[in-house]
Design a protein around this motif. Structure first.
Motif, PDB file in Angstrom:
ATOM      1  N   TYR A 293       0.824  -1.206   0.000  1.00 30.37           N
ATOM      2  CA  TYR A 293       0.000   0.000   0.000  1.00 30.37           C
ATOM      3  C   TYR A 293       0.864   1.264   0.000  1.00 30.37           C
ATOM      4  N   LEU A 294       2.008   1.217   0.677  1.00 34.90           N
ATOM      5  CA  LEU A 294       2.906   2.370   0.669  1.00 34.90           C
ATOM      6  C   LEU A 294       3.444   2.617  -0.737  1.00 34.90           C
ATOM      7  N   LEU A 295       3.854   1.548  -1.423  1.00 34.58           N
ATOM      8  CA  LEU A 295       4.308   1.687  -2.809  1.00 34.58           C
ATOM      9  C   LEU A 295       3.191   2.230  -3.697  1.00 34.58           C
ATOM     10  N   PHE A 296       1.972   1.731  -3.461  1.00 33.19           N
ATOM     11  CA  PHE A 296       0.824   2.213  -4.243  1.00 33.19           C
ATOM     12  C   PHE A 296       0.619   3.711  -4.045  1.00 33.19           C
ATOM     13  N   ARG A 297       0.703   4.171  -2.806  1.00 30.54           N
ATOM     14  CA  ARG A 297       0.487   5.590  -2.524  1.00 30.54           C
ATOM     15  C   ARG A 297       1.586   6.451  -3.161  1.00 30.54           C
ATOM     16  N   LEU A 298       2.828   5.971  -3.117  1.00 30.55           N
ATOM     17  CA  LEU A 298       3.921   6.710  -3.757  1.00 30.55           C
ATOM     18  C   LEU A 298       3.704   6.778  -5.264  1.00 30.55           C
ATOM     19  N   TRP A 299       3.295   5.646  -5.858  1.00 30.26           N
ATOM     20  CA  TRP A 299       3.042   5.601  -7.294  1.00 30.26           C
ATOM     21  C   TRP A 299       1.847   6.472  -7.666  1.00 30.26           C
ATOM     22  N   ALA A 300       0.788   6.406  -6.859  1.00 31.53           N
ATOM     23  CA  ALA A 300      -0.445   7.121  -7.174  1.00 31.53           C
ATOM     24  C   ALA A 300      -0.263   8.636  -7.170  1.00 31.53           C
ATOM     25  N   THR A 301       0.624   9.157  -6.322  1.00 33.67           N
ATOM     26  CA  THR A 301       0.835  10.607  -6.285  1.00 33.67           C
ATOM     27  C   THR A 301       1.343  11.127  -7.625  1.00 33.67           C
ATOM     28  N   GLU A 302       1.979  10.258  -8.407  1.00 32.39           N
ATOM     29  CA  GLU A 302       2.535  10.653  -9.698  1.00 32.39           C
ATOM     30  C   GLU A 302       1.669  10.238 -10.876  1.00 32.39           C
ATOM     31  N   HIS A 303       0.806   9.224 -10.683  1.00 30.39           N
ATOM     32  CA  HIS A 303       0.145   8.625 -11.839  1.00 30.39           C
ATOM     33  C   HIS A 303      -1.384   8.637 -11.830  1.00 30.39           C
ATOM     34  N   VAL A 304      -1.994   8.944 -10.706  1.00 30.10           N
ATOM     35  CA  VAL A 304      -3.457   8.937 -10.646  1.00 30.10           C
ATOM     36  C   VAL A 304      -3.982  10.367 -10.626  1.00 30.10           C
ATOM     37  N   PRO A 305      -4.657  10.807 -11.689  1.00 29.59           N
ATOM     38  CA  PRO A 305      -5.222  12.158 -11.714  1.00 29.59           C
ATOM     39  C   PRO A 305      -6.270  12.322 -10.610  1.00 29.59           C
ATOM     40  N   GLY A 306      -6.232  13.426  -9.917  1.00 27.97           N
ATOM     41  CA  GLY A 306      -7.162  13.622  -8.808  1.00 27.97           C
ATOM     42  C   GLY A 306      -6.769  12.718  -7.665  1.00 27.97           C
ATOM     43  N   SER A 307      -7.620  11.792  -7.325  1.00 24.65           N
ATOM     44  CA  SER A 307      -7.309  10.846  -6.261  1.00 24.65           C
ATOM     45  C   SER A 307      -8.153   9.588  -6.435  1.00 24.65           C
ATOM     46  N   VAL A 308      -7.735   8.517  -5.744  1.00 26.51           N
ATOM     47  CA  VAL A 308      -8.525   7.293  -5.777  1.00 26.51           C
ATOM     48  C   VAL A 308      -9.723   7.464  -4.855  1.00 26.51           C
ATOM     49  N   GLY A 309     -10.634   6.489  -4.910  1.00 27.05           N
ATOM     50  CA  GLY A 309     -11.819   6.558  -4.055  1.00 27.05           C
ATOM     51  C   GLY A 309     -11.593   5.839  -2.745  1.00 27.05           C
ATOM     52  N   ASP A 310     -12.540   4.971  -2.384  1.00 25.80           N
ATOM     53  CA  ASP A 310     -12.459   4.264  -1.104  1.00 25.80           C
ATOM     54  C   ASP A 310     -11.353   3.209  -1.119  1.00 25.80           C
ATOM     55  N   ILE A 311     -10.660   3.085   0.007  1.00 24.67           N
ATOM     56  CA  ILE A 311      -9.688   2.026   0.216  1.00 24.67           C
ATOM     57  C   ILE A 311     -10.306   1.015   1.177  1.00 24.67           C
ATOM     58  N   VAL A 312     -10.349  -0.244   0.745  1.00 28.72           N
ATOM     59  CA  VAL A 312     -10.960  -1.310   1.540  1.00 28.72           C
ATOM     60  C   VAL A 312      -9.876  -2.307   1.938  1.00 28.72           C
ATOM     61  N   VAL A 313      -9.684  -2.503   3.238  1.00 28.08           N
ATOM     62  CA  VAL A 313      -8.692  -3.473   3.714  1.00 28.08           C
ATOM     63  C   VAL A 313      -9.352  -4.840   3.840  1.00 28.08           C
ATOM     64  N   MET A 314      -8.729  -5.858   3.249  1.00 25.39           N
ATOM     65  CA  MET A 314      -9.225  -7.228   3.377  1.00 25.39           C
ATOM     66  C   MET A 314      -8.057  -8.199   3.291  1.00 25.39           C
ATOM     67  N   PRO A 315      -8.186  -9.406   3.849  1.00 28.27           N
ATOM     68  CA  PRO A 315      -7.124 -10.405   3.735  1.00 28.27           C
ATOM     69  C   PRO A 315      -6.737 -10.597   2.269  1.00 28.27           C
ATOM     70  N   PHE A 316      -5.436 -10.751   2.007  1.00 28.81           N
ATOM     71  CA  PHE A 316      -4.979 -10.745   0.615  1.00 28.81           C
ATOM     72  C   PHE A 316      -5.611 -11.833  -0.239  1.00 28.81           C
ATOM     73  N   HIS A 317      -5.957 -12.991   0.384  1.00 23.86           N
ATOM     74  CA  HIS A 317      -6.534 -14.075  -0.416  1.00 23.86           C
ATOM     75  C   HIS A 317      -7.984 -13.801  -0.822  1.00 23.86           C
ATOM     76  N   GLU A 318      -8.598 -12.759  -0.246  1.00 24.12           N
ATOM     77  CA  GLU A 318      -9.965 -12.396  -0.621  1.00 24.12           C
ATOM     78  C   GLU A 318     -10.008 -11.311  -1.695  1.00 24.12           C
ATOM     79  N   ILE A 319      -8.856 -10.716  -2.002  1.00 20.13           N
ATOM     80  CA  ILE A 319      -8.849  -9.552  -2.894  1.00 20.13           C
ATOM     81  C   ILE A 319      -9.196  -9.922  -4.333  1.00 20.13           C
ATOM     82  N   MET A 320      -8.580 -10.936  -4.887  1.00 23.06           N
ATOM     83  CA  MET A 320      -8.854 -11.277  -6.290  1.00 23.06           C
ATOM     84  C   MET A 320     -10.302 -11.690  -6.524  1.00 23.06           C
TER      85      MET A 320
END
Length: 279
Positions: free
Chosen positions: A111-138
């Motif tokens: 998530y830290l890498l995502f936030r660093l990347w997003a500051t440079e590559h995502v116009p505006g901002s992302v929406g909701d962030i949902v935390v869940m166990p990694f095996h439930e994400i896909m």
């Protein structure tokens, strides 16, 4: 002695010898298998487990009571987190503006890498962030419960099984942007312990695993959440490497680069990075 790590193949491969009394002079270990979001939380408690696996990104909150060990963790190249979607038409950052995104932990390196990347590559901002166990994400991305998912571990080998597409490889971005390997999972020990001794135990456990790769096979697959033997082996081959026995100058430089950059962006608390070296 209480130890906590994930049920993922790289951890069970590394710690098999240690927790099965195959390393001379070690105590009896009480093992708990836990998702990274749980261990990142446990690391903030002064009376937490003796030894555990957390995200490198969670170190600023754990460093008061725990010491980073120079071995036993996950750091490398070509093994970074992925952002996945269920669409083949998305175009990198623009696809994530206002999106609902699943992540494995708000204090994970992913998530830290995502936030660093997003500051440079995502116009505006992302929406909701949902935390869940990694095996439930896909499954959540596949079923449309979220717009995108930030995945780790063996997901890089299996996401196509869910009909998902890779939007960006954050590890590839990090390596290209900084030249450093990716610091993913850190091993920490409580400051009341003899950290040199604990480090020696863990290093010997890694070396035993490499010398006797078949010894841990049943243990690895027992905890691998129905993963195929080939995927489990690919997971181990990717995440268990020379940094597993010693972070060394290159490993510490990568950790300092990640945490220093994140602190500068105001994403984590500032800390004395040199103090991360235990001895």
């Amino acid at each position: 002695m209480k130890i906590v790590f994930s049920p993922c193949p790289n951890d069970t491969f590394i710690y098999h010898a240690l927790v099965h009394n195959l390393i001379s002079g070690t105590p009896q270990f009480d093992v708990t298998y836990a998702d990274i979001n749980i261990t990142n939380s446990l690391a903030t408690k002064s009376n937490g487990p003796d030894i555990m696996k957390i995200s490198f990104a969670a170190l600023p909150w754990a460093h008061k009571d725990y010491v980073l060990l120079p071995c036993g963790g996950a750091l490398g190249r070509g093994c970074g987190p992925l952002i996945l979607t269920n669409s083949k038409e998305n175009k990198e950052g623009s696809a994530l503006s206002g999106s609902r995104i699943a992540v494995p932990s708000e204090r994970s390196t992913a998530y830290l890498l995502f936030r660093l990347w997003a500051t440079e590559h995502v116009p505006g901002s992302v929406g909701d962030i949902v935390v869940m166990p990694f095996h439930e994400i896909m499954p959540a991305v596949r079923d449309g419960k979220v717009d995108a998912g930030l995945v780790i571990h063996e997901a890089r080998f299996t996401y196509s099984d869910y009909g998902l597409s890779q939007l960006v490889d954050l590890g590839q971005w990090w390596e290209s942007d900084t030249g450093h390997p990716i610091p993913l999972g850190a091993i920490i020990a409580h400051r009341t312990l003899d950290v040199k001794q604990v480090s020696d135990w863990i290093r010997k456990s890694v070396e035993y695993a490499w010398k006797h790769p078949e010894a841990s096979k049943d243990y690895v697959l027992e905890h691998a959440q129905e993963m195929s033997p080939q995927v489990a082996k690919s997971h181990i081959d990717l995440y268990v490497n020379e940094f597993s026995t010693d972070l060394g100058d290159e490993g510490y430089a990568a950790v300092f680069a990640l945490l220093g950059r994140a602190a500068k962006e105001g994403l984590i608390p500032e800390m004395d990075l040199q103090s991360l070296k235990p001895f």
